[in-house]
Motif scaffolding. Sequence first.
Motif, PDB file in Angstrom:
ATOM      1  N   MET A   1       0.858  -1.171   0.000  1.00  0.00           N
ATOM      2  CA  MET A   1       0.000   0.000   0.000  1.00  0.00           C
ATOM      3  C   MET A   1       0.900   1.229   0.000  1.00  0.00           C
ATOM      4  O   MET A   1       1.799   1.349   0.820  1.00  0.00           O
ATOM      5  CB  MET A   1      -0.900  -0.013   1.234  1.00  0.00           C
ATOM      6  CG  MET A   1      -1.801   1.185   1.344  1.00  0.00           C
ATOM      7  SD  MET A   1      -2.823   1.295   2.841  1.00  0.00           S
ATOM      8  CE  MET A   1      -3.863  -0.093   2.693  1.00  0.00           C
ATOM      9  N   SER A   2       0.628   2.129  -0.917  1.00  0.00           N
ATOM     10  CA  SER A   2       1.446   3.330  -0.983  1.00  0.00           C
ATOM     11  C   SER A   2       1.081   4.282   0.151  1.00  0.00           C
ATOM     12  O   SER A   2       0.040   4.150   0.781  1.00  0.00           O
ATOM     13  CB  SER A   2       1.256   4.021  -2.329  1.00  0.00           C
ATOM     14  OG  SER A   2      -0.027   4.596  -2.400  1.00  0.00           O
ATOM     15  N   ARG A   3       1.952   5.235   0.370  1.00  0.00           N
ATOM     16  CA  ARG A   3       1.740   6.202   1.446  1.00  0.00           C
ATOM     17  C   ARG A   3       0.486   7.040   1.188  1.00  0.00           C
ATOM     18  O   ARG A   3      -0.270   7.345   2.098  1.00  0.00           O
ATOM     19  CB  ARG A   3       2.974   7.080   1.547  1.00  0.00           C
ATOM     20  CG  ARG A   3       2.973   8.002   2.691  1.00  0.00           C
ATOM     21  CD  ARG A   3       4.268   8.736   2.758  1.00  0.00           C
ATOM     22  NE  ARG A   3       4.292   9.564   3.943  1.00  0.00           N
ATOM     23  CZ  ARG A   3       5.361  10.164   4.382  1.00  0.00           C
ATOM     24  NH1 ARG A   3       6.480  10.031   3.734  1.00  0.00           N
ATOM     25  NH2 ARG A   3       5.309  10.895   5.452  1.00  0.00           N
ATOM     26  N   LYS A   4       0.281   7.390  -0.083  1.00  0.00           N
ATOM     27  CA  LYS A   4      -0.881   8.190  -0.455  1.00  0.00           C
ATOM     28  C   LYS A   4      -2.181   7.429  -0.172  1.00  0.00           C
ATOM     29  O   LYS A   4      -3.127   7.977   0.383  1.00  0.00           O
ATOM     30  CB  LYS A   4      -0.781   8.533  -1.944  1.00  0.00           C
ATOM     31  CG  LYS A   4      -1.903   9.322  -2.482  1.00  0.00           C
ATOM     32  CD  LYS A   4      -1.664   9.586  -3.963  1.00  0.00           C
ATOM     33  CE  LYS A   4      -2.911  10.095  -4.622  1.00  0.00           C
ATOM     34  NZ  LYS A   4      -2.730  10.257  -6.061  1.00  0.00           N
ATOM     35  N   THR A   5      -2.212   6.182  -0.528  1.00  0.00           N
ATOM     36  CA  THR A   5      -3.396   5.354  -0.268  1.00  0.00           C
ATOM     37  C   THR A   5      -3.611   5.168   1.223  1.00  0.00           C
ATOM     38  O   THR A   5      -4.754   5.182   1.702  1.00  0.00           O
ATOM     39  CB  THR A   5      -3.233   3.989  -0.946  1.00  0.00           C
ATOM     40  OG1 THR A   5      -3.006   4.185  -2.332  1.00  0.00           O
ATOM     41  CG2 THR A   5      -4.460   3.136  -0.764  1.00  0.00           C
ATOM     42  N   PHE A   6      -2.529   5.022   1.971  1.00  0.00           N
ATOM     43  CA  PHE A   6      -2.642   4.867   3.417  1.00  0.00           C
ATOM     44  C   PHE A   6      -3.315   6.077   4.052  1.00  0.00           C
ATOM     45  O   PHE A   6      -4.259   5.937   4.847  1.00  0.00           O
ATOM     46  CB  PHE A   6      -1.252   4.651   4.019  1.00  0.00           C
ATOM     47  CG  PHE A   6      -1.250   4.646   5.514  1.00  0.00           C
ATOM     48  CD1 PHE A   6      -1.718   3.553   6.219  1.00  0.00           C
ATOM     49  CD2 PHE A   6      -0.784   5.752   6.222  1.00  0.00           C
ATOM     50  CE1 PHE A   6      -1.729   3.551   7.602  1.00  0.00           C
ATOM     51  CE2 PHE A   6      -0.786   5.761   7.596  1.00  0.00           C
ATOM     52  CZ  PHE A   6      -1.251   4.662   8.289  1.00  0.00           C
TER      53      PHE A   6
ATOM     54  N   PHE B   1     -10.422  15.389  -2.095  1.00  0.00           N
ATOM     55  CA  PHE B   1      -9.793  16.616  -2.576  1.00  0.00           C
ATOM     56  C   PHE B   1      -8.272  16.509  -2.556  1.00  0.00           C
ATOM     57  O   PHE B   1      -7.602  16.903  -3.505  1.00  0.00           O
ATOM     58  CB  PHE B   1     -10.243  17.807  -1.728  1.00  0.00           C
ATOM     59  CG  PHE B   1      -9.695  19.113  -2.198  1.00  0.00           C
ATOM     60  CD1 PHE B   1     -10.242  19.750  -3.298  1.00  0.00           C
ATOM     61  CD2 PHE B   1      -8.628  19.706  -1.560  1.00  0.00           C
ATOM     62  CE1 PHE B   1      -9.732  20.953  -3.750  1.00  0.00           C
ATOM     63  CE2 PHE B   1      -8.106  20.911  -1.997  1.00  0.00           C
ATOM     64  CZ  PHE B   1      -8.667  21.535  -3.105  1.00  0.00           C
ATOM     65  N   PHE B   2      -7.712  15.973  -1.485  1.00  0.00           N
ATOM     66  CA  PHE B   2      -6.252  15.941  -1.355  1.00  0.00           C
ATOM     67  C   PHE B   2      -5.595  14.758  -2.062  1.00  0.00           C
ATOM     68  O   PHE B   2      -4.421  14.821  -2.409  1.00  0.00           O
ATOM     69  CB  PHE B   2      -5.847  15.925   0.122  1.00  0.00           C
ATOM     70  CG  PHE B   2      -6.125  17.225   0.811  1.00  0.00           C
ATOM     71  CD1 PHE B   2      -5.529  18.395   0.390  1.00  0.00           C
ATOM     72  CD2 PHE B   2      -6.995  17.285   1.873  1.00  0.00           C
ATOM     73  CE1 PHE B   2      -5.789  19.597   1.011  1.00  0.00           C
ATOM     74  CE2 PHE B   2      -7.264  18.475   2.516  1.00  0.00           C
ATOM     75  CZ  PHE B   2      -6.665  19.645   2.075  1.00  0.00           C
ATOM     76  N   PHE B   3      -6.311  13.676  -2.258  1.00  0.00           N
ATOM     77  CA  PHE B   3      -5.650  12.484  -2.786  1.00  0.00           C
ATOM     78  C   PHE B   3      -6.205  11.984  -4.109  1.00  0.00           C
ATOM     79  O   PHE B   3      -5.480  11.383  -4.890  1.00  0.00           O
ATOM     80  CB  PHE B   3      -5.727  11.351  -1.760  1.00  0.00           C
ATOM     81  CG  PHE B   3      -5.069  11.689  -0.464  1.00  0.00           C
ATOM     82  CD1 PHE B   3      -3.693  11.810  -0.391  1.00  0.00           C
ATOM     83  CD2 PHE B   3      -5.816  11.921   0.670  1.00  0.00           C
ATOM     84  CE1 PHE B   3      -3.077  12.141   0.794  1.00  0.00           C
ATOM     85  CE2 PHE B   3      -5.207  12.244   1.872  1.00  0.00           C
ATOM     86  CZ  PHE B   3      -3.832  12.352   1.928  1.00  0.00           C
ATOM     87  N   ASP B   4      -7.480  12.160  -4.399  1.00  0.00           N
ATOM     88  CA  ASP B   4      -8.068  11.561  -5.597  1.00  0.00           C
ATOM     89  C   ASP B   4      -8.469  12.553  -6.668  1.00  0.00           C
ATOM     90  O   ASP B   4      -8.796  12.147  -7.778  1.00  0.00           O
ATOM     91  CB  ASP B   4      -9.301  10.740  -5.212  1.00  0.00           C
ATOM     92  CG  ASP B   4      -8.950   9.517  -4.417  1.00  0.00           C
ATOM     93  OD1 ASP B   4      -7.803   9.038  -4.559  1.00  0.00           O
ATOM     94  OD2 ASP B   4      -9.798   9.040  -3.652  1.00  0.00           O
ATOM     95  N   LYS B   5      -8.501  13.825  -6.364  1.00  0.00           N
ATOM     96  CA  LYS B   5      -8.995  14.804  -7.321  1.00  0.00           C
ATOM     97  C   LYS B   5      -8.166  14.822  -8.600  1.00  0.00           C
ATOM     98  O   LYS B   5      -8.707  14.987  -9.692  1.00  0.00           O
ATOM     99  CB  LYS B   5      -8.986  16.194  -6.679  1.00  0.00           C
ATOM    100  CG  LYS B   5      -9.569  17.265  -7.566  1.00  0.00           C
ATOM    101  CD  LYS B   5      -9.564  18.607  -6.888  1.00  0.00           C
ATOM    102  CE  LYS B   5     -10.111  19.654  -7.833  1.00  0.00           C
ATOM    103  NZ  LYS B   5     -10.059  20.987  -7.252  1.00  0.00           N
TER     104      LYS B   5
END
Length: 68
Positions: A1-6, A60-64
């Motif tokens: 799992m990547s840091r962004k997904t975490f 907003f911060f991770f998937d936009k």
Amino acid sequence: MSRKTFFNVLIGLVLPVASVIGGLIYFRYSEHFILGFPILYFWMFLWFILTSICISCSWFFFDKKNYD
């Protein structure tokens, strides 16, 4: 799992679930009222709104960027 997904899962899922369950445990015997509601119901109603905000922040911060 990547840091962004975490962090995405942490903000959008773990934080609201942990807060609701923690509130249930913490306020289960409380007899205080806020705005006419028992504090446990107030906590649940408050987290309806805060969960939406958490999911919005997560998007907003991770998937936009994936949808622009």
